[in-house]
Design an enzyme around this catalytic site. Structure first.
Site, PDB file in Angstrom:
ATOM      1  CG  HIS A  57     -29.186  11.653  10.241  1.00 66.46           C
ATOM      2  ND1 HIS A  57     -30.330  12.369  10.949  1.00 66.46           N
ATOM      3  CD2 HIS A  57     -29.697  10.672   9.874  1.00 66.46           C
ATOM      4  CE1 HIS A  57     -31.369  11.402  11.048  1.00 66.46           C
ATOM      5  NE2 HIS A  57     -30.983  10.411  10.526  1.00 66.46           N
ATOM      6  CD  GLU A  59     -27.643  17.580  10.273  1.00 69.06           C
ATOM      7  OE1 GLU A  59     -28.445  18.351   9.990  1.00 69.06           O
ATOM      8  OE2 GLU A  59     -27.727  16.411  10.210  1.00 69.06           O
ATOM      9  CB  CYS A  87     -33.418  14.855  13.256  1.00 72.27           C
ATOM     10  SG  CYS A  87     -31.959  14.124  13.579  1.00 72.27           S
ATOM     11  CB  CYS A  90     -28.594  15.820  13.739  1.00 71.47           C
ATOM     12  SG  CYS A  90     -28.470  14.379  12.558  1.00 71.47           S
TER      13      CYS A  90
END
Length: 160
Positions: A57, A59, A87, A90
């Site tokens: 992801h 991040e 999320c 993250c």
């Protein structure tokens, strides 16, 4: 709350990274920028499909890039700008990295409306371990304490 003008600049950079990531066909609509002392130290984009890595992801890739760039495993004093509300994975990575502050653009609801619904994950994290949808069994607990016992007595350890 009034934010200094740089906040808009860094957030716009995260948003631009996310948009460019989609338009380039590399990955999902997510971007992240990590800043320390007013300087960008790393950026990240969603590379899940490009790398076949479900943890890639924006991040997380930004955190990996920042830590590699600074040769450290913690990012105290840093601020993360994410194009979207992180999320659960993250958010946990952000907390583990010790980033000081988080700013995000779009919300989890906005992401869900675009097909990225994290609500199931948030629900699962809140449940007791054995009530989750993922079948989970605790085995060899006594034996699994050996690494922690070794850690406790390892004098050269680096706490984190």
């Amino acid at each position: 709350m009034t934010l200094p003008p740089d906040h808009d600049k860094f957030m716009q950079q995260a948003i631009d990274l996310a948009t460019q990531n989609v338009l380039s066909g590399r990955g999902g609509p997510f971007g992240a920028v990590i800043v320390r002392a007013g300087e960008v130290i790393a950026t990240g984009i969603n590379l899940v499909t490009a790398t076949n890595d479900p943890t890639a992801h924006a991040e997380v890739t930004a955190i990996r890039n920042a830590c590699a760039h600074l040769s450290t495993f913690e990012l105290r004093g840093a601020t993360l700008y994410s194009s979207c509300e992180p999320c659960p994975m993250c958010l946990t990575a952000i907390l583990w990295s010790r980033i000081d502050t988080l700013y995000f653009g779009s919300t989890a609801t906005d992401a869900a409306e675009a097909g990225f619904d994290d609500s199931f994950f948030y629900q699962q994290v809140r449940l007791p371990t054995f009530d989750r949808d993922l079948p989970t069994t605790n085995i060899l607990r006594t034996e699994a304490l050996a690494p922690f016992n070794a850690w406790r007595t390892f004098t050269a350890r680096i706490d984190y």
